[in-house]
Design a protein around this motif. Structure first.
Motif, PDB file in Angstrom:
ATOM      1  N   UNK A  28       0.852  -1.189   0.000  1.00 26.09           N
ATOM      2  CA  UNK A  28       0.000   0.000   0.000  1.00 26.09           C
ATOM      3  C   UNK A  28       0.891   1.244   0.000  1.00 26.09           C
ATOM      4  N   UNK A  29       1.537   1.539  -1.135  1.00 21.57           N
ATOM      5  CA  UNK A  29       2.496   2.671  -1.159  1.00 21.57           C
ATOM      6  C   UNK A  29       1.807   4.011  -0.919  1.00 21.57           C
ATOM      7  N   UNK A  30       0.481   4.050  -1.158  1.00 20.17           N
ATOM      8  CA  UNK A  30      -0.188   5.348  -1.051  1.00 20.17           C
ATOM      9  C   UNK A  30      -0.432   5.756   0.401  1.00 20.17           C
ATOM     10  N   UNK A  31      -0.290   4.819   1.345  1.00 21.66           N
ATOM     11  CA  UNK A  31      -0.592   5.152   2.743  1.00 21.66           C
ATOM     12  C   UNK A  31       0.518   6.037   3.306  1.00 21.66           C
ATOM     13  N   UNK A  32       0.081   7.109   3.904  1.00 18.01           N
ATOM     14  CA  UNK A  32       1.070   7.987   4.543  1.00 18.01           C
ATOM     15  C   UNK A  32       0.482   8.479   5.853  1.00 18.01           C
ATOM     16  N   UNK A  33       1.270   9.113   6.602  1.00 13.78           N
ATOM     17  CA  UNK A  33       0.784   9.617   7.879  1.00 13.78           C
ATOM     18  C   UNK A  33       1.012   8.573   8.962  1.00 13.78           C
ATOM     19  N   UNK A  34       1.400   8.984  10.137  1.00 11.24           N
ATOM     20  CA  UNK A  34       1.808   8.081  11.194  1.00 11.24           C
ATOM     21  C   UNK A  34       0.647   7.180  11.645  1.00 11.24           C
ATOM     22  N   UNK A  35      -0.520   7.808  11.805  1.00  9.98           N
ATOM     23  CA  UNK A  35      -1.655   7.049  12.319  1.00  9.98           C
ATOM     24  C   UNK A  35      -2.118   5.985  11.315  1.00  9.98           C
ATOM     25  N   UNK A  36      -2.163   6.364  10.034  1.00  7.51           N
ATOM     26  CA  UNK A  36      -2.593   5.420   9.013  1.00  7.51           C
ATOM     27  C   UNK A  36      -1.609   4.270   8.878  1.00  7.51           C
ATOM     28  N   UNK A  37      -0.329   4.599   8.936  1.00  7.26           N
ATOM     29  CA  UNK A  37       0.689   3.553   8.834  1.00  7.26           C
ATOM     30  C   UNK A  37       0.543   2.576  10.000  1.00  7.26           C
TER      31      UNK A  37
END
Lengths: 289, 435
Positions: free
Chosen positions: B106-115
């Motif tokens: 899932x390369x599009x996931x960013x952000x600490x919480x989402x990761x």
């Protein structure tokens, strides 16, 4: 009958007896007849048995000769079974039962302190009223005694003992092909003969029989009686019976018991034909008991 | 003398009277039979409700959602020096490798919480599975491997339909974006329900997807071995002595009364006794099956003694007389004839006692067998827990995934009980066949 049951029976009988006899206060009746024999196997002198408060056997003296069948007759609860059980100390297993007096087996007091009941019972074996073979194979039933007493060194020895015991008990022909079947699967008469085979397998000197035929049909009874006659050659036999005809058929001497007393002992023929005591006469003529 | 229920004329024959009463008697008999059938059916009904509810809740625990992930096992991450040393391999950071592979998917996931939510799709146990795989076969280093690892329990619950997708986002444990990832993984055939081997091979865990029954099962087996090997010989010996050899007097009466009372003592009291005596006085290791076995022995002894005495009592006295009458010593009569006859009854009592011991929780709580123990015990001295305690612990845990595991553990417990009873029945049959 369980030991407790027996004690109960005595108690009951005693109560009933004292209620309607007029002999209260009279303690011991003299025995009439020939108490002693020459060269006895067992000699009992002044035997008294108490079950707690109840005086079940009153001062009895009696001999058992070698190679004889001694029959003991008398009404229910007269003490004949109790007396029989004194002879190999089976009364030890009954709580509250106290035996006093001297019982000599081949001149040795079996109530002596140094006497071990285990070898004693190997010399004075017992056959009970109700056939009680072990719930094991016929072979094991007979083999148990010789095995625990160490009478055999090998399986072959044991086979010989089992076969000869079953032959002596007139059972061999009937069971030789099914020695592995359970003993409890035999008919009542066969079971009783199996119990006798079990007793003679240990080669005792005396066999005590407590009403051995009371649970058997007439044909089985005849077989057991015939067997008793044959066994007499080798063993002394003391038999308690309710049947006077049986006593007359199998025994050489007969003792008549009445409420804990030994009333009369005679040669069997004489006792039945010419009783010397009034109570004996009443009993054998059917007026009492 | 006419009685109202029997309206026959005076002087009717007794046979007529009997005939007239027969209908009533038959009706009474029918009613009696019906009552019996009713009782049996009610019992069966409750039993089947119990079993159906347990099985329907628990059978899903035997399947577990697994996720296929592709992990790049770069040499510089695992073993930079290239020594292939076991210690180095063990210490490598496998969880970061797994996180990397999740990021790759899932390369599009960013952000600490989402990761963080993304990493949470895979169970914590995945890193250990990966480590075990690499250590078993170091030649994998430098390659890209594809392996199935357990998914997180929330994913599992969703796959099994225990989480309602249509609920408002704030009311469910899986947020909308996570739901999207899961659907994507499903579409790529990366999520699959597979047979849950871990449930039978692993010990307890804080993560429901990793929690297994084996630790508790082994604890129970060790405990029961200790219990059986102590309580059966002790119980039978005590019963034989009291029934066959002991004199009847005030002391034996006192002992008998006490044994009967002990059978009715609440089991937690035995736990307290175990705590006070076995741990505090004798210093036995707490939480150990040995200790549990000792405590349960105390608890089952009265049951076994009472049942064995009843069995001995029911052996006809004529058998004893027969043996004694040909000169067997009391011990020989008892050993060769009375005990074999009483053995089936003794075995029945033992099984009742062992079944009690199997289901007992309270005394085990008192001696520390309630602790969280992740390792499978290897012997009677290792800390462990027991099946009923495990059920209690899981029933108490908040995660939804423990609900099905609780029911599954109950199924294992009942299965074990059935197995034990089967063995007892077979043994009894064997001994009974001898006469």
């Amino acid at each position: 009958m369980s030991p407790q049951g027996q004690a109960m029976a005595f108690k009951f009988d005693g109560a009933a007896g004292s209620a309607h006899t007029t002999t209260v206060g009279r303690d011991v009746r003299e025995t009439v007849g020939e108490v002693r024999v020459n060269d006895p196997r067992i000699r009992c002198t002044d035997i008294n048995v108490h079950y707690g408060e109840k005086h079940a056997i009153k001062n009895i003296s009696l001999d058992v000769g070698k190679g004889e069948v001694l029959a003991m007759i008398g009404p229910s609860g007269c003490g004949k079974s109790t007396f029989l059980r004194c002879l190999n100390r089976m009364n030890d297993t009954v709580r509250e039962c106290r035996v006093t007096g001297e019982i000599l087996l081949d001149g040795e007091d079996i109530n002596g302190r140094h006497i071990d009941v285990v070898p004693l019972r190997a010399r004075v074996a017992m056959v009970f009223q109700k056939p009680n073979p072990f719930p094991k194979s016929i072979y094991e039933n007979v083999a148990f005694g010789p095995r625990i007493h160490g009478l055999c060194d090998s399986k072959a020895d044991l086979d010989v003992i089992v076969e000869s015991s079953l032959r002596k008990a007139n059972l061999w022909e009937e069971v030789k092909d099914r020695l592995d079947d359970v003993g409890t699967g035999l008919s009542g008469g066969q079971q009783q003969r199996l119990c006798i085979a079990r007793a003679i397998a240990i080669e005792p000197e005396v066999i005590l029989m407590d009403e051995p035929c009371s649970a058997l049909d007439p044909i089985s009874t005849a077989k057991v009686e015939q067997l008793i006659e044959e066994l007499r050659q080798q063993f002394s036999i003391v038999i308690v019976t309710h049947s006077m005809q049986q006593a007359a058929r199998v025994s050489q001497r007969t003792a008549y018991f009445h409420m804990g007393d030994l009333i009369e002992v005679s040669e069997t023929d004489r006792l039945f034909i010419k009783p010397r005591h009034q109570l004996t006469e009443d009993y054998i003529t059917g007026r009492f008991g | 003398m006419t009685n109202p229920s029997n309206a026959l004329p005076e002087g009717a024959s007794s046979f007529a009277r009997i005939q007239a009463g027969m209908a009533k008697r038959r009706a009474a008999e029918r009613r009696f039979k019906m009552l019996g059938r009713l009782a049996v059916s009610v019992g069966l009904l409750f039993l089947s409700v119990l079993l159906i509810s347990i099985v329907s809740k628990g059978y899903t625990a035997f399947w577990q959602t697994q996720m296929r992930i592709d992990v790049v096992l770069a040499a510089e991450d695992i073993d930079p020096e290239g020594t292939r040393n076991a210690e180095t391999l063990r210490k490598a950071d496998y969880s970061s490798l797994i996180k990397q592979s999740m990021r790759d998917m899932f390369p599009e996931v960013s952000g600490r919480r989402d990761k963080f939510a993304l990493y949470g799709l895979v169970s914590n146990g995945a890193a250990f599975d990966l480590r075990d795989k690499v250590m078993a076969d170091p030649s994998l280093i430098g390659t890209k491997v594809s392996l199935w690892v357990p998914a997180d329990d929330d994913v599992d619950m969703l796959m099994k339909g225990h989480i309602d997708r249509d609920a408002a986002e704030g009311d469910r444990r899986i947020k909308d974006n996570t739901l999207g990832w899961i659907d994507q993984l499903k579409a790529e055939d990366r999520l699959e329900l597979r047979f849950n081997i871990d449930f039978f091979t692993k010990g307890d865990s804080r993560d429901p997807e990793l929690a297994g029954i084996r630790g508790a099962l082994m604890g129970t087996i060790f405990t029961l071995i200790v219990t059986l090997s102590l309580s059966f010989p002790l119980g039978v010996a005590a019963a034989v002595y009291l029934e066959e050899f002991a004199p009847k007097n005030r002391w034996t009466d006192l002992i008998e009364v006490n044994i009967n009372n002990l059978a009715a003592v609440p089991s937690i009291v035995f736990g307290l006794l175990g705590l006070a005596v076995f741990i505090n006085v004798f210093g036995l290791p707490r939480s150990a099956p040995l200790l549990g076995g000792l405590v349960l022995t105390l608890m089952t002894l009265p049951t076994i003694i009472i049942a064995s005495r009843a069995a001995l009592k029911s052996v006809p006295p004529s058998i004893r007389d027969a043996a004694l009458g040909i000169g067997a010593s009391p011990m020989q009569a008892t050993l060769f004839h009375v005990i074999p006859l009483a053995l089936p009854g003794m075995l029945t009592g033992t099984i009742i006692g062992m079944a009690q011991a199997l289901g007992e929780t309270a005394p085990l709580l008192m001696i520390g067998m309630v602790a969280f123990i992740a390792d499978v015990p290897q012997g009677v001295f290792d800390p462990s827990t027991a099946l009923p305690v495990q059920i209690y612990l899981w029933a108490d845990s908040p995660e939804r995934a423990y609900v099905e595991r609780t029911s599954a553990a109950i199924m294992v417990l009942l299965g074990f009980l059935a197995l034990m009873n089967l063995v007892a029945v077979l043994l009894r049959k064997r001994f009974e066949r001898r006469w």
